[in-house]
Design a protein around this motif. Structure first.
Motif, PDB file in Angstrom:
ATOM      1  N   GLY A  80       3.554  -2.154   3.932  1.00 44.96           N
ATOM      2  CA  GLY A  80       4.540  -1.400   3.452  1.00 44.96           C
ATOM      3  C   GLY A  80       5.852  -2.056   3.094  1.00 44.96           C
ATOM      4  N   LEU A  81       6.319  -1.239   2.278  1.00 44.78           N
ATOM      5  CA  LEU A  81       7.651  -2.014   1.570  1.00 44.78           C
ATOM      6  C   LEU A  81       8.836  -1.018   1.484  1.00 44.78           C
ATOM      7  N   ALA A  82       9.990  -1.279   2.199  1.00 42.85           N
ATOM      8  CA  ALA A  82      11.085  -0.341   2.119  1.00 42.85           C
ATOM      9  C   ALA A  82      12.211  -1.004   1.518  1.00 42.85           C
ATOM     10  N   ILE A 135       4.901   6.633  -3.212  1.00 38.37           N
ATOM     11  CA  ILE A 135       6.078   6.167  -2.817  1.00 38.37           C
ATOM     12  C   ILE A 135       6.785   7.413  -2.439  1.00 38.37           C
ATOM     13  N   ASN A 136       7.566   6.785  -1.082  1.00 33.86           N
ATOM     14  CA  ASN A 136       8.426   8.080  -0.608  1.00 33.86           C
ATOM     15  C   ASN A 136       7.580   9.398   0.172  1.00 33.86           C
ATOM     16  N   THR A 137       6.575   8.678   0.850  1.00 33.75           N
ATOM     17  CA  THR A 137       5.334   9.742   1.510  1.00 33.75           C
ATOM     18  C   THR A 137       6.434  10.632   2.584  1.00 33.75           C
ATOM     19  N   SER A 138       7.464  10.041   2.896  1.00 32.51           N
ATOM     20  CA  SER A 138       8.432  10.745   4.000  1.00 32.51           C
ATOM     21  C   SER A 138       8.799  12.034   3.333  1.00 32.51           C
ATOM     22  N   GLY A 139       8.950  12.060   2.231  1.00 27.67           N
ATOM     23  CA  GLY A 139       9.859  13.164   1.335  1.00 27.67           C
ATOM     24  C   GLY A 139      11.142  12.365   0.447  1.00 27.67           C
ATOM     25  N   GLY A 140      11.297  10.839   0.928  1.00 23.82           N
ATOM     26  CA  GLY A 140      12.449  10.293   0.568  1.00 23.82           C
ATOM     27  C   GLY A 140      13.618  10.809   0.962  1.00 23.82           C
ATOM     28  N   LEU A 141      14.640  10.315   0.391  1.00 26.52           N
ATOM     29  CA  LEU A 141      16.234  10.801   0.528  1.00 26.52           C
ATOM     30  C   LEU A 141      16.130  11.956   0.076  1.00 26.52           C
ATOM     31  N   LYS A 142      15.298  12.281  -1.132  1.00 28.37           N
ATOM     32  CA  LYS A 142      15.452  13.545  -2.130  1.00 28.37           C
ATOM     33  C   LYS A 142      15.256  14.811  -1.295  1.00 28.37           C
ATOM     34  N   ALA A 143      14.133  14.606  -0.266  1.00 26.12           N
ATOM     35  CA  ALA A 143      13.720  15.947   0.377  1.00 26.12           C
ATOM     36  C   ALA A 143      13.680  15.659   1.879  1.00 26.12           C
ATOM     37  N   LYS A 144      13.789  14.496   2.426  1.00 24.21           N
ATOM     38  CA  LYS A 144      13.508  14.347   3.863  1.00 24.21           C
ATOM     39  C   LYS A 144      15.465  14.162   4.226  1.00 24.21           C
ATOM     40  N   GLY A 192      23.699   6.241   7.432  1.00 25.42           N
ATOM     41  CA  GLY A 192      23.442   5.042   8.332  1.00 25.42           C
ATOM     42  C   GLY A 192      21.652   5.168   8.819  1.00 25.42           C
ATOM     43  N   ALA A 193      21.529   6.369   8.810  1.00 25.67           N
ATOM     44  CA  ALA A 193      20.099   6.743   9.387  1.00 25.67           C
ATOM     45  C   ALA A 193      18.934   6.334   8.436  1.00 25.67           C
ATOM     46  N   THR A 194      19.187   6.086   7.156  1.00 25.10           N
ATOM     47  CA  THR A 194      18.313   6.340   6.055  1.00 25.10           C
ATOM     48  C   THR A 194      17.383   4.844   6.083  1.00 25.10           C
ATOM     49  N   GLY A 195      18.080   3.565   6.111  1.00 25.97           N
ATOM     50  CA  GLY A 195      17.348   2.426   6.207  1.00 25.97           C
ATOM     51  C   GLY A 195      16.334   2.148   7.282  1.00 25.97           C
ATOM     52  N   VAL A 196      16.938   2.663   8.682  1.00 25.56           N
ATOM     53  CA  VAL A 196      16.001   2.886   9.950  1.00 25.56           C
ATOM     54  C   VAL A 196      14.635   3.828   9.633  1.00 25.56           C
ATOM     55  N   SER A 197      15.022   5.109   9.023  1.00 25.88           N
ATOM     56  CA  SER A 197      14.168   6.134   8.660  1.00 25.88           C
ATOM     57  C   SER A 197      12.935   5.733   7.780  1.00 25.88           C
ATOM     58  N   GLN A 198      13.418   4.888   6.766  1.00 25.46           N
ATOM     59  CA  GLN A 198      12.349   4.344   6.013  1.00 25.46           C
ATOM     60  C   GLN A 198      11.413   3.271   6.762  1.00 25.46           C
ATOM     61  N   ILE A 199      11.940   2.639   7.709  1.00 30.29           N
ATOM     62  CA  ILE A 199      10.994   1.863   8.631  1.00 30.29           C
ATOM     63  C   ILE A 199      10.258   2.509   9.346  1.00 30.29           C
ATOM     64  N   VAL A 200      10.810   3.719  10.062  1.00 34.27           N
ATOM     65  CA  VAL A 200       9.854   4.655  10.866  1.00 34.27           C
ATOM     66  C   VAL A 200       8.984   5.192  10.131  1.00 34.27           C
ATOM     67  N   GLU A 201       8.965   5.647   8.876  1.00 37.81           N
ATOM     68  CA  GLU A 201       8.018   6.212   8.064  1.00 37.81           C
ATOM     69  C   GLU A 201       6.912   4.915   7.845  1.00 37.81           C
ATOM     70  N   LEU A 202       7.350   3.910   7.609  1.00 38.69           N
ATOM     71  CA  LEU A 202       6.224   2.716   7.312  1.00 38.69           C
ATOM     72  C   LEU A 202       5.487   2.449   8.460  1.00 38.69           C
ATOM     73  N   VAL A 203       6.057   2.562   9.910  1.00 42.82           N
ATOM     74  CA  VAL A 203       5.446   2.212  10.934  1.00 42.82           C
ATOM     75  C   VAL A 203       4.340   3.551  11.130  1.00 42.82           C
ATOM     76  N   ASP A 231       0.919  -1.153   0.003  1.00 40.71           N
ATOM     77  CA  ASP A 231       0.094  -0.055   0.020  1.00 40.71           C
ATOM     78  C   ASP A 231       0.897   1.299   0.031  1.00 40.71           C
ATOM     79  N   VAL A 232       1.894   1.092   0.374  1.00 42.56           N
ATOM     80  CA  VAL A 232       2.834   2.439   0.714  1.00 42.56           C
ATOM     81  C   VAL A 232       4.353   1.737   0.770  1.00 42.56           C
TER      82      VAL A 232
END
Lengths: 396, 115, 224
Positions: free
Chosen positions: A375-377, A332-341, A346-357, A288-289
């Motif tokens: 959700g898929l990261a 896709i990339n509702t958080s803003g993704g790496l591009k804008a967020k 080292g944070a990115t993979g965890v940050s993606q999971i945080v967004e999905l949660v 779904d996201v």
């Protein structure tokens, strides 16, 4: 194997940190512990700590960061390791946390990813990131991640008809999403017309690595993100119902990018995603996201295809149809993704999971995907030579 | 040793690699012989990079991926502004990065002379 | 106003400088930045815009702002020969200031570049406008450049391939001078310098208001 869930999440404001690496990690960790309802102090109950950092040793001249984090949070005698897998360090650390609990070795694990990058100039940061390339066949030439992304983009454009405008649409979409994410680094929406169509565009949005421009590339950011993992059979101990880790897949590909047989394929992404779907018992249609590693706009498109969300070569058509924005068929990339967020490695993979949660809990505010259940990261290391895919599912 | 660039041929199955590996991907062999990588090749893709890393005091530099007739593909620097996918290029070997106490040499491709 | 004899002897002789024709640039945000030449009457406003940055140590804003402040005063009160000031505004709000001077009819000297608003490459656009003034409107052959901020300096030096000329001294200090030659300008101008002319009169009218910025990204929680 025990089922594993995520009981708490934390995330610093990405951008420029005013505090040290360990203090920044601690901020994210404490937010995650509070979110899970874990009380700090002598009876904390955290069995294991994983810290994901790609550059602590090089950028911050600090090693054994996990031990330092345990000390500042006073989580002794928890087990602790620092995990380094390039820009996929974060998802790798979550994977190791999963394994630690699934194996029965522990019940509660704290996984924190973080990077303090803005202590060096942009040139030094680019050089540091490039150290993950092959030392002789790539790095020594001055080749960098933007260089490979540029060469990949040119092939993609020639083969599939992706245009610079498609890429700019990805950028604008992700910047729009980031406006609803208070922890995103860049709080500014570029004008599509200004960055790609206007006669000033070649100068105000110049090429970084042809045909990629400034607005196709993620910024250099500081930041940290944290998750508390727990055994699902202990779900009652926590403040909120844990979100389940349904599947994890990882795969590697040739380190040397030039050697790939079909240079427009990202085989490690394809295989990592297939492994994650198989483990979760889900199909791409069930997602779904998604948070996909858009360090360069082209990667969001290519990863969305390799992960099965669209047929190969058609990801950009979905972007054109608006299917990948919040409100679309598969945001896709509702958080803003790496591009804008931002992309503190080292944070990115965890940050993606945080967004999905946050999405699966319904806590994503103005960027919420209604009724999201799966959700898929995809966290992308090297130029796609070490990729981790993670699928989270909402427990009914 | 004269600077040169090589592919490494698995002595068991003949598969070529660049750079050198410890094990052959095809057959698992562990012995290789060096084969010079030189002459003309085909440019598969390229870029001009304007944000070079620390150590390069230039506004931009061209890079490309080139396929040699023996099928080996390598990355290298491009010493021509006239770039197009599919064009013929000629491999030269030169200093690709100046280092402290040692320079690094590698492929620098030039536009091949018209046949 | 009658200028007395002593004051007159303190003022440098003035060269007639063609004015910088205003232009506007569409930034990535879609906002239009107008670049126009400030007059002596504008200096008090510009001083107010610069003053908060004088104490910001990060990224050498303090040194650059303090020196620009002094240079603005020197311009206003006739203490530097042939100085000019260009200002960038968005909807009338000051977002950046650059200045420099003519050394003689052939040689120009770049002084400072201050970007108040960040993240839109405003500094790069204003620096380019300043070079454009020297080369295309003052008709000069070269511009002498040094800088206090390592990031800005390296950016100009690498991106414009500035020629090193340590034998020539720059008024701002002892660091080796770098030079933008006419040939380098012509080579890099297409990728560095943009904008449209003429500026529509109503847009220029707004630009001339020189509204003080209400926030400074360099100063969290700034209140004027």
């Amino acid at each position: 194997m025990r089922k594993v869930g995520i009981a708490g999440v934390g995330h610093t404001k990405f951008g420029r940190s005013e505090v040290s690496l360990v203090d920044m990690l601690a901020l994210a960790a404490l937010e995650a512990l509070d979110d899970a309802g874990i009380r700090t102090g002598r009876r904390h109950g955290v069995d294991q700590v994983f810290v994901a950092s790609m550059g602590a040793g090089i950028l911050n001249r600090q090693s054994s960061v996990a031990s330092a984090l345990v000390d500042t949070l006073n989580l002794q005698p928890a087990m602790a390791e620092t995990v380094e897998n390039g820009p996929a360090s974060g998802a790798s650390a979550v994977k190791l946390g999963y394994m630690a609990i699934a194996s029965g070795m522990c019940d509660v694990a704290l996984v924190v990813g973080g990077e303090l990058m803005r202590v060096v100039t942009g040139w030094e940061a680019t050089d540091f990131v490039a150290t993950m390339l092959h030392p002789d066949a790539e790095y020594a030439y001055g080749l960098t991640l933007p260089a490979f992304a540029g060469m990949f983009t040119r092939l993609y454009m020639d083969k599939y008809g992706v245009t610079e405008k498609d890429l700019a649409m990805v950028a604008v979409k992700n910047h729009e999403h980031a406006m609803h994410n208070p922890v995103a680094h860049i709080q500014l929406v570029p004008s599509f017309h200004a960055i790609i169509e206007d006669e000033d565009a070649p100068v105000i949005n110049p090429y970084v690595a042809e045909p990629l421009r400034v607005y196709d590339v993620c910024p250099v950011s500081d930041g940290a993100a944290a998750v508390v993992l727990c055994a699902m059979d202990l779900a009652d101990r926590f403040r909120k119902k844990p979100v389940r880790i349904a599947g994890i897949g990882q795969a590697t590909d040739t380190h040397v990018v030039a050697e790939r047989e079909v240079p427009t394929d990202l085989l490690a992404v394809r295989l990592a995603a297939q492994r994650a779907y198989a483990m979760a018992g889900l199909k791409p249609e069930d997602i779904d996201v998604a948070e996909l590693h858009d360090a360069f706009t082209i990667l969001e498109i290519a990863i969305s295809e390799e992960a099965g969300l669209f047929p190969k070569g058609e990801g950009h058509l979905a972007v054109r149809r608006g299917e990948t924005r919040v409100g679309g068929r598969i945001p896709i990339n509702t958080s803003g993704g790496l591009k804008a967020k931002g992309h503190p490695l080292g944070a990115t993979g965890v940050s993606q999971i945080v967004e999905l949660v946050r999405q699966l809990r319904g806590e994503a505010g103005g960027r919420q995907v209604e009724g999201a259940r799966h959700g898929l990261a995809v966290n992308f290391g090297g130029f796609g030579n070490n990729v981790v895919a993670t699928i989270l599912s909402k427990e009914e | 040793m004269e600077p040169g660039m090589y592919a490494y041929r698995c002595t068991a199955c003949g598969k070529l690699f660049h750079p050198a590996r410890a094990v052959c991907r095809e057959c698992g062999g562990r012995e290789f012989e060096a084969v010079p990588l030189e002459g003309e090749g085909t440019l598969l893709t390229y870029t001009r990079v304007y944000a070079l890393p620390e150590g390069y005091m230039k506004p931009w530099l061209g890079f490309g991926i080139v396929e040699f007739p023996n099928g080996v593909r390598v990355s290298g620097q491009m010493n021509t502004e006239d770039l197009a996918v599919g064009m013929k290029v000629r491999a030269t070997v030169g200093t690709v990065k100046e280092g402290v106490g040692r320079d690094y040499y590698g492929f620098i491709f030039e536009k091949a002379a018209q046949a | 106003m009658i200028v007395d004899k002593l004051e007159q002897s303190l003022r440098p002789p003035e060269t007639n400088m063609p004015p910088y024709p205003p232009k506007y640039i569409t930034l990535a945000s879609g906002e239009k930045m107008v670049v126009h030449q400030a007059s002596r009457e504008d200096v008090p406003r510009l001083l107010e815009a610069v003053r908060p940055l004088v104490t910001v140590e990060k990224d050498f804003y303090d040194i650059v702002a303090a020196r620009l402040y002094a240079e603005l005063l020197a311009y206003q009160r006739y203490r530097v020969k042939d100085e000019y000031v260009l200002v960038g505004t968005i909807d009338g709000v000051i977002v950046g200031i650059v200045n420099g001077r003519m050394v003689d009819d052939k040689v120009g000297m770049s002084y400072h570049t201050v970007a108040i608003k960040r993240g839109l490459r405003i500094g790069a656009q204003l620096f380019a406008a300043k070079m454009e003034y020297h080369m295309d409107y003052l008709g000069q052959q070269e511009v002498l450049i040094v800088a206090e901020s390592p990031i800005g300096y390296r950016r100009w030096m690498i991106e414009y391939e500035l020629e090193s000329r340590p034998s020539t001294w720059h008024e701002l200090g002892g660091v080796p001078t770098h030079v933008l030659t006419k040939a380098l300008w012509e080579k890099h101008k297409p990728m560095k310098c943009t904008g449209r002319r003429p500026v529509p009169p109503e847009m220029l009218e707004v630009a001339k208001k020189l509204i003080l910025p209400s926030e400074y990204p360099q100063i969290p929680g700034f209140k004027r």
